[in-house]
Motif scaffolding. Structure first.
Motif, PDB file in Angstrom:
ATOM      1  N   GLN A 128       0.592  -1.100   0.009  1.00  0.00           N
ATOM      2  CA  GLN A 128       0.157  -0.195   0.478  1.00  0.00           C
ATOM      3  C   GLN A 128       0.663   1.574  -0.202  1.00  0.00           C
ATOM      4  O   GLN A 128       0.358   2.236   0.489  1.00  0.00           O
ATOM      5  CB  GLN A 128      -0.411  -0.295   1.165  1.00  0.00           C
ATOM      6  N   GLY A 129       2.218   0.945   0.163  1.00  0.00           N
ATOM      7  CA  GLY A 129       2.928   2.481   0.026  1.00  0.00           C
ATOM      8  C   GLY A 129       2.881   2.925   1.523  1.00  0.00           C
ATOM      9  O   GLY A 129       3.557   4.061   1.342  1.00  0.00           O
ATOM     10  N   LEU A 130       2.859   2.337   2.834  1.00  0.00           N
ATOM     11  CA  LEU A 130       3.292   3.036   3.794  1.00  0.00           C
ATOM     12  C   LEU A 130       4.701   3.041   3.836  1.00  0.00           C
ATOM     13  O   LEU A 130       5.896   1.421   3.670  1.00  0.00           O
ATOM     14  CB  LEU A 130       2.157   1.971   4.927  1.00  0.00           C
ATOM     15  N   THR A 131       5.191   3.309   5.415  1.00  0.00           N
ATOM     16  CA  THR A 131       5.981   3.739   5.345  1.00  0.00           C
ATOM     17  C   THR A 131       7.187   3.343   6.810  1.00  0.00           C
ATOM     18  O   THR A 131       7.839   2.825   7.336  1.00  0.00           O
ATOM     19  CB  THR A 131       7.335   5.240   5.183  1.00  0.00           C
ATOM     20  N   SER A 132       6.108   3.080   7.124  1.00  0.00           N
ATOM     21  CA  SER A 132       5.385   2.186   9.196  1.00  0.00           C
ATOM     22  C   SER A 132       4.441   2.456   9.047  1.00  0.00           C
ATOM     23  O   SER A 132       3.744   2.760   8.631  1.00  0.00           O
ATOM     24  CB  SER A 132       6.583   3.902  10.021  1.00  0.00           C
ATOM     25  N   VAL A 133       4.533   1.544  10.654  1.00  0.00           N
ATOM     26  CA  VAL A 133       3.081   0.883  11.320  1.00  0.00           C
ATOM     27  C   VAL A 133       3.818   1.083  13.041  1.00  0.00           C
ATOM     28  O   VAL A 133       4.948   1.361  12.951  1.00  0.00           O
ATOM     29  CB  VAL A 133       2.610  -0.565  11.155  1.00  0.00           C
TER      30      VAL A 133
END
Lengths: 455, 455
Positions: free
Chosen positions: B129-134
């Motif tokens: 989804q293109g996220l960089t952190s969680v």
């Protein structure tokens, strides 16, 4: 040939039915142990004072290439074996190397290492002989844990002398041994004469394997129906560990894979010796030209900077003399997070093979080791023990050489165990709070001066 | 039929290619989540504010029985799967029971548990989804470790809110997460509004999963390009864990083994749900009559003493409302060494199945749990996690019942993980320094009073 999976598992009936005794194949055998008073070869009876009879017979056996594994030991092995061969696809990708990297992983059991292979065997024979208890020493704690598991299974009492420095770094490792019912004593301790003497001489010492061995032997000698068992160094231990190499070779042969380089960390030598055993036999027979590499800590460099001499196996000078690469039993290695490699000597068979040019050795400082360990953990998943990470470091360096030369070498290394009980060390490394120590020539001279003078 | 080995390993290409979604088979589905303000079913858009899109789609999918596992996730699985089915021959012998006991062992990986199965999936979708952190929370630390491994592998940043009580009991668990590059914060913390509020209200609190969840969600909402991921409770997590049950069934089917009883520990429910998933589908279809048993701590008895009501998933009331067995989000469970089971609620699918009579539940105090854990460790080798030991306890009790009745029942339980980071708890147990806590009716009443009033 079928595509090679991430993990190659053998089936249960492919667990070897016999150990491999590489000494039977060697043209020049390692020198026999010597009685330190007479300088004559130690007799069976002398050795049986300290060790179990069947283990002494195995120790003295330099003629039978295969020794059958009793069914009761194979039953124990089935709880956690066969151990897998893993293709390090992720590490290869990260390094962008043409090399093929494999590792034999021995850490998937509660002891967290290969030590269980010999623990099961030794305690089975101790029970068979009618003993009710055994003593031992442990450095990193892996051997002590393995032995406590075997003692719980076969029903023997166990006293473990744990190197004080390691016990303080790893209280949880100690708790595992206690969970399995072992009595754990920090070494040097006041429960033995040799311990009291060392405490007097070096009040602040964090202990050493050599010293813990002396204490365990002393206690075994004064306890009825009790013998001493040892997790490395001796040839019967190395032979029990040959199950590592036998399984590795069976698994790789299935896929037609022949290693060019085999790498193992080396403390007392049992893991390395076990891993290379069948491959070394073939090399001696002229059937392969594998490069064998022993990797040791720069702080305790018995092969790379030691002397090929007769020496005691322990600080307290209670063992027979062994012709081996040694830093001298008086050498006290600096504190190092690879507690399992803090030993002044090296197994006599490996020493002889090294001396005769069948294998090479190299050493690393511990920050280089942990650098490789973290890299490996993040891409391969498994968090390695500091000891095992010596082999990882060397494997990575060999793979990077291949990247330079473009060679597609096949590298096999032993991943002896997991680092779950070494998190203090990892934290120190991550916080850049880890020192490297390399002994000076003067330190080595002092160790050399402690060698016994053979008449 | 071939003799059954100690361990049944599937081959790599037998790792399932699809997860199993038991909700597709259920005649009466679990109630949908409700928006806590409108009391209308939560929409996809609402859920996507907090969670990754693909995970929301899986959460809302009650029609497809199988959902394909992307190749990139199967590659990750291959690092540590398939996980073995073990025949507990030694335990059977020790108990002298006619029962046949099997366990699916999910602990042979560095995270030490089954949590890695969902961590890999969730981080893969987050990256896609293109996220960089969680952000996430962790109790016992197993989920946080699993997620830190997945984030290291796929290259995402991770913030873990770790329940304070667990973090203090298990500093080494925290160090593993840091080794894999995670940022670990003790919860309640002063980094969030909800954390500061709870610290003010209960200054001495050791925290809870419910509270840590609130903090992780708050941080995800205020961080760009960041979502929140959860290690249990939700239906997509339970579905990822179906790989446990699918592998177990494939392995046992090979040997013609059909369990009579299937047992799992239950905190949020993902391990239990995953283990029983394919077997439960057959039961719903009338193809078997297996007894499913959920085992929970007496100190946090959501199934055995909770209420089947709509409730928040977290203490801070930031989640949608879920129809589940719950002690009330205001219930703060007593300190217990099975940190992974200290959760006030239960997955909605399992709650529904329990409510409809498809499974049973029981609870134990923790000294009974550790008693079983030590017994198991000593005879089967593997040192179990306190959470997993709930299933061991129940399996032993069922096997002892068989001893009384003479029945040869086949018992399957989930051994979700190892206890290497729980040695403080083991030490307390061995030193008889462990308390048992059972909530009073008054405690339960207080929890009940915290339930939201649906209009």
């Amino acid at each position: 040939m079928a595509e090679i999976p991430y993990k190659i598992y053998l089936s249960e009936n492919e667990i070897p039915h016999a150990w491999h005794n590489v000494r039977a194949v060697m043209k020049d055998k390692p020198e026999p142990f010597l009685n330190p008073e007479t300088f004559k070869p130690s007799t069976r009876d002398e050795l049986c004072n300290v060790f179990c009879e069947e283990l002494v017979d195995q120790e003295l056996n330099v003629t039978d290439e295969y020794i059958e594994i009793p069914e009761e030991i194979r039953s124990f092995y089935k709880m956690y074996r066969p151990a897998p061969i893993v293709r390090a696809y992720n590490l290869e990708k990260l390094l962008d190397t043409p090399a093929h990297i494999y590792y034999k992983f021995e850490g998937n059991n509660t002891s967290g290492s290969h030590k269980l292979n010999s623990a099961a065997a030794q305690i089975y024979y101790a029970k068979k002989q009618g003993l009710t208890s055994v003593t031992t020493e442990t450095g990193a704690g892996q051997w002590g844990t393995a032995l406590s598991m075997a003692c719980a299974y076969y029903g023997l009492d166990l006293t473990v002398y744990m190197v004080k420095g390691s016990a303080e770094l790893k209280p949880h490792r100690k708790a595992v041994m206690q969970t399995y019912g072992a009595d754990v004593i920090h070494s040097p301790s006041d429960t033995t004469e040799v311990g009291r003497k060392i405490l007097e001489q070096f009040p602040g010492t964090s202990g050493s394997l050599g010293c813990a061995i002396s204490e365990a032997i002393e206690t075994a000698l004064k306890t009825p129906n009790c013998k001493y068992v040892l997790g490395s160094v001796l040839n019967h231990v190395l032979m029990h560990q040959s199950i590592i190499g036998l399984e590795a070779k069976t698994a790789l042969d299935k896929y037609g894979v022949q290693p060019d380089i085999v790498i193992g960390c080396a403390g007392g030598g049992s893991n390395l010796g076990g891993l290379i055993s069948p491959y070394m036999a073939d090399k001696i027979r002229g059937k392969n030209d594998i490069e064998f590499i022993a990797v040791e800590p720069a702080s305790c460099p018995s092969l790379t900077r030691g002397f090929y001499e007769f020496d005691y196996g322990d600080t307290g000078r209670t063992t027979p003399l062994m012709k081996m690469y040694t830093l001298g039993h008086g050498f006290i290695p600096a504190s190092n997070h690879a507690g399992g490699l803090r030993y002044h000597g090296m197994n006599t068979t490996l020493s002889k093979l090294y001396h005769d040019g069948y294998m090479t050795a190299k050493s690393y400082v511990q920050t280089d080791i942990f650098d490789a360990a973290v890299q490996f953990a993040r891409c391969e998943g498994t968090l390695p023990a500091p000891e095992s990470s010596h082999a990882i470091r060397a494997a990575i360096d060999e793979a990077l050489k291949c990247k330079e030369t473009g060679e597609t070498k096949t590298i096999l290394f032993g991943l002896t165990g997991t680092g779950y009980f070494d998190m203090t060390a990892y934290t120190n490394f991550l916080n850049k709070n880890m020192g490297d120590y390399i002994p000076t020539d003067d330190d080595l001279k002092k160790g050399y001066d402690s060698l016994p003078k053979i008449q």
